[in-house]
Write a protein that holds these residues in place. Sequence first.
Motif, PDB file in Angstrom:
ATOM      1  N   ILE A 254     -12.668  43.984  -7.223  1.00  0.00           N
ATOM      2  CA  ILE A 254     -13.190  42.953  -6.347  1.00  0.00           C
ATOM      3  C   ILE A 254     -12.100  41.886  -6.278  1.00  0.00           C
ATOM      4  CG2 ILE A 254     -15.103  41.380  -5.913  1.00  0.00           C
ATOM      5  CD1 ILE A 254     -15.750  44.521  -6.244  1.00  0.00           C
ATOM      6  N   ILE A 255     -11.634  41.573  -5.038  1.00  0.00           N
ATOM      7  CA  ILE A 255     -10.490  40.665  -4.916  1.00  0.00           C
ATOM      8  C   ILE A 255     -10.814  39.388  -4.137  1.00  0.00           C
ATOM      9  CG2 ILE A 255      -8.888  42.601  -5.183  1.00  0.00           C
ATOM     10  CD1 ILE A 255      -8.174  42.277  -2.194  1.00  0.00           C
ATOM     11  N   GLY A 256     -12.080  39.122  -3.848  1.00  0.00           N
ATOM     12  CA  GLY A 256     -12.419  37.847  -3.228  1.00  0.00           C
ATOM     13  C   GLY A 256     -13.234  38.003  -1.969  1.00  0.00           C
ATOM     14  N   GLY A 257     -13.693  36.901  -1.477  1.00  0.00           N
ATOM     15  CA  GLY A 257     -13.578  35.538  -1.934  1.00  0.00           C
ATOM     16  C   GLY A 257     -14.726  35.118  -2.837  1.00  0.00           C
ATOM     17  N   GLY A 258     -14.977  33.805  -2.838  1.00  0.00           N
ATOM     18  CA  GLY A 258     -15.924  33.209  -3.769  1.00  0.00           C
ATOM     19  C   GLY A 258     -17.308  33.826  -3.733  1.00  0.00           C
ATOM     20  N   SER A 259     -17.858  34.014  -2.555  1.00  0.00           N
ATOM     21  CA  SER A 259     -19.200  34.589  -2.418  1.00  0.00           C
ATOM     22  C   SER A 259     -19.231  36.043  -2.891  1.00  0.00           C
ATOM     23  CB  SER A 259     -19.652  34.500  -0.961  1.00  0.00           C
ATOM     24  OG  SER A 259     -20.850  35.209  -0.774  1.00  0.00           O
ATOM     25  N   VAL A 260     -18.188  36.777  -2.582  1.00  0.00           N
ATOM     26  CA  VAL A 260     -18.107  38.180  -3.002  1.00  0.00           C
ATOM     27  C   VAL A 260     -17.994  38.262  -4.526  1.00  0.00           C
ATOM     28  CG1 VAL A 260     -16.730  40.302  -2.820  1.00  0.00           C
ATOM     29  CG2 VAL A 260     -17.176  38.921  -0.778  1.00  0.00           C
ATOM     30  N   TYR A 261     -17.177  37.402  -5.125  1.00  0.00           N
ATOM     31  CA  TYR A 261     -17.091  37.363  -6.590  1.00  0.00           C
ATOM     32  C   TYR A 261     -18.462  37.088  -7.194  1.00  0.00           C
ATOM     33  CZ  TYR A 261     -11.922  37.143  -6.620  1.00  0.00           C
ATOM     34  OH  TYR A 261     -10.579  37.399  -6.491  1.00  0.00           O
ATOM     35  N   ARG A 262     -19.160  36.098  -6.668  1.00  0.00           N
ATOM     36  CA  ARG A 262     -20.464  35.711  -7.215  1.00  0.00           C
ATOM     37  C   ARG A 262     -21.459  36.872  -7.144  1.00  0.00           C
ATOM     38  NH1 ARG A 262     -21.573  32.411  -3.756  1.00  0.00           N
ATOM     39  NH2 ARG A 262     -23.370  33.307  -2.727  1.00  0.00           N
ATOM     40  N   GLN A 263     -21.456  37.592  -6.029  1.00  0.00           N
ATOM     41  CA  GLN A 263     -22.415  38.684  -5.863  1.00  0.00           C
ATOM     42  C   GLN A 263     -22.077  39.913  -6.705  1.00  0.00           C
ATOM     43  OE1 GLN A 263     -23.880  39.160  -1.645  1.00  0.00           O
ATOM     44  NE2 GLN A 263     -22.238  37.671  -1.306  1.00  0.00           N
ATOM     45  N   PHE A 264     -20.800  40.154  -6.964  1.00  0.00           N
ATOM     46  CA  PHE A 264     -20.392  41.329  -7.729  1.00  0.00           C
ATOM     47  C   PHE A 264     -20.343  41.095  -9.228  1.00  0.00           C
ATOM     48  CE2 PHE A 264     -18.971  43.287  -3.784  1.00  0.00           C
ATOM     49  CZ  PHE A 264     -19.200  44.639  -4.038  1.00  0.00           C
TER      50      PHE A 264
ATOM     51  N   GLU B  46     -17.883  44.710  13.847  1.00  0.00           N
ATOM     52  CA  GLU B  46     -16.506  44.550  13.360  1.00  0.00           C
ATOM     53  C   GLU B  46     -16.026  45.794  12.628  1.00  0.00           C
ATOM     54  OE1 GLU B  46     -15.220  40.069  12.575  1.00  0.00           O
ATOM     55  OE2 GLU B  46     -16.716  40.783  11.154  1.00  0.00           O
ATOM     56  N   VAL B  47     -14.795  46.173  12.934  1.00  0.00           N
ATOM     57  CA  VAL B  47     -14.129  47.272  12.248  1.00  0.00           C
ATOM     58  C   VAL B  47     -12.709  46.803  11.951  1.00  0.00           C
ATOM     59  CG1 VAL B  47     -13.339  49.656  12.463  1.00  0.00           C
ATOM     60  CG2 VAL B  47     -15.510  48.980  13.493  1.00  0.00           C
ATOM     61  N   PHE B  48     -12.208  47.129  10.777  1.00  0.00           N
ATOM     62  CA  PHE B  48     -10.874  46.716  10.379  1.00  0.00           C
ATOM     63  C   PHE B  48     -10.008  47.959  10.237  1.00  0.00           C
ATOM     64  CE2 PHE B  48     -13.878  43.518   9.095  1.00  0.00           C
ATOM     65  CZ  PHE B  48     -13.310  42.369   9.608  1.00  0.00           C
ATOM     66  N   GLU B  49      -8.997  48.039  11.066  1.00  0.00           N
ATOM     67  CA  GLU B  49      -8.132  49.218  11.126  1.00  0.00           C
ATOM     68  C   GLU B  49      -7.494  49.514   9.771  1.00  0.00           C
ATOM     69  OE1 GLU B  49      -4.260  50.780  13.603  1.00  0.00           O
ATOM     70  OE2 GLU B  49      -5.479  49.166  14.460  1.00  0.00           O
ATOM     71  N   GLY B  50      -7.568  50.772   9.362  1.00  0.00           N
ATOM     72  CA  GLY B  50      -6.991  51.193   8.092  1.00  0.00           C
ATOM     73  C   GLY B  50      -7.858  50.865   6.891  1.00  0.00           C
ATOM     74  N   CYS B  51      -9.066  50.390   7.141  1.00  0.00           N
ATOM     75  CA  CYS B  51      -9.973  49.986   6.068  1.00  0.00           C
ATOM     76  C   CYS B  51     -11.322  50.687   6.227  1.00  0.00           C
ATOM     77  CB  CYS B  51     -10.243  48.480   6.111  1.00  0.00           C
ATOM     78  SG  CYS B  51      -8.777  47.456   5.979  1.00  0.00           S
ATOM     79  N   THR B  52     -12.057  50.706   5.148  1.00  0.00           N
ATOM     80  CA  THR B  52     -13.465  51.082   5.220  1.00  0.00           C
ATOM     81  C   THR B  52     -14.230  49.787   5.414  1.00  0.00           C
ATOM     82  OG1 THR B  52     -13.112  52.940   3.721  1.00  0.00           O
ATOM     83  CG2 THR B  52     -15.381  52.173   4.005  1.00  0.00           C
ATOM     84  N   THR B  53     -15.025  49.707   6.472  1.00  0.00           N
ATOM     85  CA  THR B  53     -15.797  48.500   6.752  1.00  0.00           C
ATOM     86  C   THR B  53     -17.243  48.735   6.331  1.00  0.00           C
ATOM     87  OG1 THR B  53     -14.371  48.029   8.641  1.00  0.00           O
ATOM     88  CG2 THR B  53     -16.461  46.835   8.527  1.00  0.00           C
ATOM     89  N   VAL B  54     -17.800  47.814   5.549  1.00  0.00           N
ATOM     90  CA  VAL B  54     -19.197  47.881   5.143  1.00  0.00           C
ATOM     91  C   VAL B  54     -19.861  46.564   5.503  1.00  0.00           C
ATOM     92  CG1 VAL B  54     -18.782  49.568   3.297  1.00  0.00           C
ATOM     93  CG2 VAL B  54     -18.722  47.121   2.769  1.00  0.00           C
ATOM     94  N   HIS B  55     -21.177  46.580   5.507  1.00  0.00           N
ATOM     95  CA  HIS B  55     -21.914  45.412   5.981  1.00  0.00           C
ATOM     96  C   HIS B  55     -22.825  44.791   4.934  1.00  0.00           C
ATOM     97  CE1 HIS B  55     -20.660  47.772   9.516  1.00  0.00           C
ATOM     98  NE2 HIS B  55     -20.286  46.578   9.911  1.00  0.00           N
ATOM     99  N   SER B  56     -22.665  45.210   3.678  1.00  0.00           N
ATOM    100  CA  SER B  56     -23.458  44.601   2.604  1.00  0.00           C
ATOM    101  C   SER B  56     -22.811  44.906   1.257  1.00  0.00           C
ATOM    102  CB  SER B  56     -24.890  45.148   2.619  1.00  0.00           C
ATOM    103  OG  SER B  56     -24.899  46.520   2.223  1.00  0.00           O
ATOM    104  N   ILE B  57     -23.193  44.130   0.270  1.00  0.00           N
ATOM    105  CA  ILE B  57     -22.739  44.366  -1.098  1.00  0.00           C
ATOM    106  C   ILE B  57     -23.232  45.733  -1.562  1.00  0.00           C
ATOM    107  CG2 ILE B  57     -22.970  43.561  -3.496  1.00  0.00           C
ATOM    108  CD1 ILE B  57     -21.192  41.751  -1.711  1.00  0.00           C
ATOM    109  N   GLU B  58     -24.441  46.097  -1.183  1.00  0.00           N
ATOM    110  CA  GLU B  58     -25.008  47.381  -1.588  1.00  0.00           C
ATOM    111  C   GLU B  58     -24.173  48.550  -1.061  1.00  0.00           C
ATOM    112  OE1 GLU B  58     -27.666  44.182  -2.089  1.00  0.00           O
ATOM    113  OE2 GLU B  58     -26.841  44.858  -0.174  1.00  0.00           O
ATOM    114  N   GLU B  59     -23.751  48.468   0.197  1.00  0.00           N
ATOM    115  CA  GLU B  59     -22.893  49.518   0.759  1.00  0.00           C
ATOM    116  C   GLU B  59     -21.576  49.600  -0.003  1.00  0.00           C
ATOM    117  OE1 GLU B  59     -22.336  50.219   5.108  1.00  0.00           O
ATOM    118  OE2 GLU B  59     -23.687  48.486   5.277  1.00  0.00           O
TER     119      GLU B  59
END
Length: 163
Positions: free
Chosen positions: A97-107, A71-84
Amino acid sequence: MKNISIIVAIARNYAIGRNNQLLWHLSEDLRRFKKITQGKQVIMGKLTYLSLPVRPLPNRQNVVITDRKDEVFEGCTTVHSIEEALDLCHEAEESFIIGGGSVYRQFLPYCNRLYITLVHKDFDADTFFPQFDLAQWKLVEREDRLSENDSELSYSFLIFEKV
């Protein structure tokens, strides 16, 4: 040092969304979000990105996290992990960090500031912000408001900094 912040609107019961949609519409909160994140880096999960009415968010460096390598999102930087995504935070003045729930929890453990819009009502939801230990945070700003379009929906703009 990384300057990582979370920006989120949460209900009293920590609800943030249902069916990949926000639970309320507060124009003032959306204006605040735009003002605070303008010109900054915003990091989000794929579902949050897909829920945006305008993609990518203009005048921001959009970073989208997905577990699908193709997956690549046009106009965005695409990463594949929280570490990246964390590695990219070194390059930004402030990363949001703007969401969602899982991303908030990990960050959450990596953040040093929380910009919270607290809606003073409970909502039925399928996505929640992680509960956090208030003893680890200092409230540095609070502004109480009443919604412009629903006189029964009160909310507060809160800013916490990690102690």
